[in-house]
Structures are given as C-alpha cells and as structure tokens.
Scaffold this motif. Structure first.
Motif, PDB file in Angstrom:
ATOM      1  N   THR A   1      77.550 -52.619  17.650  1.00 38.58           N
ATOM      2  CA  THR A   1      76.667 -51.761  18.443  1.00 38.58           C
ATOM      3  C   THR A   1      75.201 -52.135  18.268  1.00 38.58           C
ATOM      4  O   THR A   1      74.814 -52.716  17.253  1.00 38.58           O
ATOM      5  CB  THR A   1      76.867 -50.281  18.056  1.00 38.58           C
ATOM      6  N   GLY A   2      74.419 -51.771  19.253  1.00 38.86           N
ATOM      7  CA  GLY A   2      72.984 -51.965  19.171  1.00 38.86           C
ATOM      8  C   GLY A   2      72.271 -50.754  18.619  1.00 38.86           C
ATOM      9  O   GLY A   2      71.041 -50.750  18.491  1.00 38.86           O
ATOM     10  N   ASN A   3      73.036 -49.719  18.278  1.00 36.69           N
ATOM     11  CA  ASN A   3      72.450 -48.475  17.758  1.00 36.69           C
ATOM     12  C   ASN A   3      73.191 -48.080  16.488  1.00 36.69           C
ATOM     13  O   ASN A   3      74.255 -47.471  16.534  1.00 36.69           O
ATOM     14  CB  ASN A   3      72.552 -47.375  18.815  1.00 36.69           C
ATOM     15  N   ALA A   4      72.605 -48.431  15.353  1.00 36.19           N
ATOM     16  CA  ALA A   4      73.253 -48.178  14.059  1.00 36.19           C
ATOM     17  C   ALA A   4      73.227 -46.710  13.659  1.00 36.19           C
ATOM     18  O   ALA A   4      73.872 -46.323  12.681  1.00 36.19           O
ATOM     19  CB  ALA A   4      72.583 -49.024  12.975  1.00 36.19           C
ATOM     20  N   ASP A   5      72.491 -45.899  14.403  1.00 36.60           N
ATOM     21  CA  ASP A   5      72.413 -44.465  14.102  1.00 36.60           C
ATOM     22  C   ASP A   5      73.023 -43.655  15.236  1.00 36.60           C
ATOM     23  O   ASP A   5      72.535 -42.590  15.600  1.00 36.60           O
ATOM     24  CB  ASP A   5      70.952 -44.064  13.877  1.00 36.60           C
ATOM     25  N   SER A   6      74.111 -44.162  15.786  1.00 40.85           N
ATOM     26  CA  SER A   6      74.756 -43.526  16.934  1.00 40.85           C
ATOM     27  C   SER A   6      76.034 -42.820  16.505  1.00 40.85           C
ATOM     28  O   SER A   6      76.550 -43.054  15.406  1.00 40.85           O
ATOM     29  CB  SER A   6      75.117 -44.602  17.973  1.00 40.85           C
ATOM     30  N   PRO A   7      76.568 -41.950  17.364  1.00 42.02           N
ATOM     31  CA  PRO A   7      77.834 -41.277  17.041  1.00 42.02           C
ATOM     32  C   PRO A   7      78.968 -42.265  16.740  1.00 42.02           C
ATOM     33  O   PRO A   7      79.751 -42.050  15.817  1.00 42.02           O
ATOM     34  CB  PRO A   7      78.134 -40.471  18.310  1.00 42.02           C
ATOM     35  N   LEU A   8      79.047 -43.356  17.504  1.00 45.92           N
ATOM     36  CA  LEU A   8      80.113 -44.331  17.276  1.00 45.92           C
ATOM     37  C   LEU A   8      79.925 -45.047  15.946  1.00 45.92           C
ATOM     38  O   LEU A   8      80.885 -45.257  15.206  1.00 45.92           O
ATOM     39  CB  LEU A   8      80.156 -45.342  18.420  1.00 45.92           C
ATOM     40  N   ALA A   9      78.690 -45.405  15.628  1.00 48.28           N
ATOM     41  CA  ALA A   9      78.408 -46.080  14.356  1.00 48.28           C
ATOM     42  C   ALA A   9      78.814 -45.201  13.179  1.00 48.28           C
ATOM     43  O   ALA A   9      79.357 -45.691  12.184  1.00 48.28           O
ATOM     44  CB  ALA A   9      76.931 -46.433  14.273  1.00 48.28           C
ATOM     45  N   HIS A  10      78.558 -43.908  13.296  1.00 55.18           N
ATOM     46  CA  HIS A  10      78.894 -42.989  12.203  1.00 55.18           C
ATOM     47  C   HIS A  10      80.401 -42.779  12.064  1.00 55.18           C
ATOM     48  O   HIS A  10      80.875 -42.407  10.987  1.00 55.18           O
ATOM     49  CB  HIS A  10      78.182 -41.644  12.406  1.00 55.18           C
ATOM     50  N   ARG A  11      81.149 -43.030  13.136  1.00 60.36           N
ATOM     51  CA  ARG A  11      82.604 -42.878  13.090  1.00 60.36           C
ATOM     52  C   ARG A  11      83.295 -44.134  12.563  1.00 60.36           C
ATOM     53  O   ARG A  11      84.472 -44.092  12.221  1.00 60.36           O
ATOM     54  CB  ARG A  11      83.150 -42.569  14.493  1.00 60.36           C
ATOM     55  N   ALA A  12      82.567 -45.245  12.512  1.00 61.46           N
ATOM     56  CA  ALA A  12      83.163 -46.534  12.165  1.00 61.46           C
ATOM     57  C   ALA A  12      83.470 -46.643  10.682  1.00 61.46           C
ATOM     58  O   ALA A  12      82.738 -46.114   9.846  1.00 61.46           O
ATOM     59  CB  ALA A  12      82.222 -47.658  12.572  1.00 61.46           C
ATOM     60  N   ASN A  13      84.542 -47.348  10.362  1.00 52.90           N
ATOM     61  CA  ASN A  13      84.790 -47.748   8.974  1.00 52.90           C
ATOM     62  C   ASN A  13      83.837 -48.865   8.582  1.00 52.90           C
ATOM     63  O   ASN A  13      83.360 -48.937   7.457  1.00 52.90           O
ATOM     64  CB  ASN A  13      86.236 -48.219   8.800  1.00 52.90           C
ATOM     65  N   ILE A  14      83.567 -49.758   9.564  1.00 55.06           N
ATOM     66  CA  ILE A  14      82.628 -50.864   9.366  1.00 55.06           C
ATOM     67  C   ILE A  14      81.762 -50.956  10.624  1.00 55.06           C
ATOM     68  O   ILE A  14      82.283 -51.099  11.730  1.00 55.06           O
ATOM     69  CB  ILE A  14      83.363 -52.199   9.140  1.00 55.06           C
ATOM     70  N   CYS A  15      80.452 -50.886  10.438  1.00 56.24           N
ATOM     71  CA  CYS A  15      79.527 -50.981  11.570  1.00 56.24           C
ATOM     72  C   CYS A  15      78.743 -52.283  11.471  1.00 56.24           C
ATOM     73  O   CYS A  15      78.105 -52.558  10.446  1.00 56.24           O
ATOM     74  CB  CYS A  15      78.568 -49.790  11.589  1.00 56.24           C
ATOM     75  N   LEU A  16      78.785 -53.072  12.524  1.00 58.02           N
ATOM     76  CA  LEU A  16      78.031 -54.320  12.620  1.00 58.02           C
ATOM     77  C   LEU A  16      76.946 -54.129  13.675  1.00 58.02           C
ATOM     78  O   LEU A  16      77.240 -53.969  14.865  1.00 58.02           O
ATOM     79  CB  LEU A  16      78.966 -55.475  12.999  1.00 58.02           C
TER      80      LEU A  16
END
Length: 199
Positions: free
Chosen positions: A125-140
C-alpha cells in the motif's frame, strides 16, 4: 510541450520512487510466510486488488505460479458472489491498495477472515496508516511517492513501485526455495522462454 523533457522528468520521478521504496524486515517476513504456507504446508498465494492494482496483483500471481509458487488472482467484487470459495486452509493473501481504503478490499478481508480466522494477509500500500495496513499481518509500504500523472490521480508511479515490490517478493522466494532452470523448464513448455530454459 517538450515530450522528450517530459519523458526525462517522468523517468527521473519514477526512478526516485523506486529507489526510495523503504527496505524493511517486512520483505523477509513476507517471503518466509509465502514459503511456509505455500511450499511447506500446501497452500497457495491468493492476490487481489481493484482497478490498476488488480492488474498488478494478477501479474504478480502469474509470475509466482511460473516460478514454483501456486498463485491465483481473486477479484474482490467477484469474491462476494461465490469466488471466495477458491480460498483454502493454509493459503496466504497478498492484497494491493494504494489508498489502503479500497472498500472492496476491506470487505474481502472481512469475508476471508470469516471463512478462515487464521488466514494471514500481506498488504502492499501507499498508505502505511490506513485501515488495510492496520489489518495486515505484514505491511509493505511503497513510500507514497506522488503519481507522475499531471492530475496527481491516475495510478502511474504507484503501480510502478508495486510491480517492483512484487518482483522483490518473487525473486527472493525463488532464492529461498532454490528454484532453478530445470524447475522453470517444467512449467514452461512453449514459446521462447520454454525453449531457452531447456538449453
């Protein structure tokens, strides 16, 4: 309008965006997760994204499949109409969303976790502080470089960085699994690459 200068500017901007992709421990974690779930436990990689992100996700899936990691693309809207059934135990999901707020992808996370509560998610994602990023086990995180589109809207730079990040995952997974030319040849029977892999 100077097209050549515009081209130079675009090449420079997209090159900077690639060079500035944050190098984090997340890549090693993502590669190890994919190998563990797919190679060792018999699952598969399921990629997903909407619009241009979906096209990149589909490309990543086909590249993984051709290099020893079974992978499929799941359209997030079609998932709500039965295609969610492609998910199985030990699968891992790779989700792409530049905003990290794509409603169809967020809905897919909910549906997938309702089906398999221990399903793990890697997010690009391009937004590390997004709802999807917070749901991820690993965020890139792509680094969030602006699009080269003059409107700042059309996915351009973001899809370039996501493609490169997918390449990083594929290449390092090949390295970790020891995928070689013989393995490649077994999956490529036609065309130039198939012929070249058997030379």
């Amino acid at each position: 309008m100077d097209i050549k200068q515009s081209m130079r500017d675009i090449l420079a901007a997209e090159s900077r965006a690639i060079a500035n992709i944050p190098v984090t421990d997340g890549y090693e974690q993502a590669v190890k997760l994919i190998v563990e779930q797919v190679k060792n436990r018999g699952g598969k990689l399921v990629t997903s994204g909407m619009g241009k992100c979906g096209q990149i996700a589909e490309n990543i899936a086909t590249t993984f499949s051709s290099t020893g990691i079974p992978a499929v693309f799941l359209h997030p809207s079609e998932a709500q109409h039965g295609d969610l059934g492609v998910l199985q135990q030990n699968d891992v999901m790779l989700l792409l969303s530049n905003s990290g707020r794509t409603s169809e992808i967020l809905a897919l996370v909910e549906l997938a976790q309702a089906l398999y509560t221990d399903l793990q998610f890697i997010v690009i994602t391009g937004n590390a502080d997004s709802p999807l990023a917070h749901r991820a086990n690993i965020c890139l995180w792509t680094g969030g470089a602006p699009e080269v589109c003059p409107l700042g809207l059309t996915p351009t730079t973001s899809t370039t960085t996501m493609t490169v990040m997918g390449d990083v995952l594929v290449v390092n997974t090949m390295n970790l699994t020891g995928f070689d030319k013989k393995d490649y040849a077994l999956r490529h029977h036609g065309g130039y690459l198939g012929q070249k892999s058997r030379m």
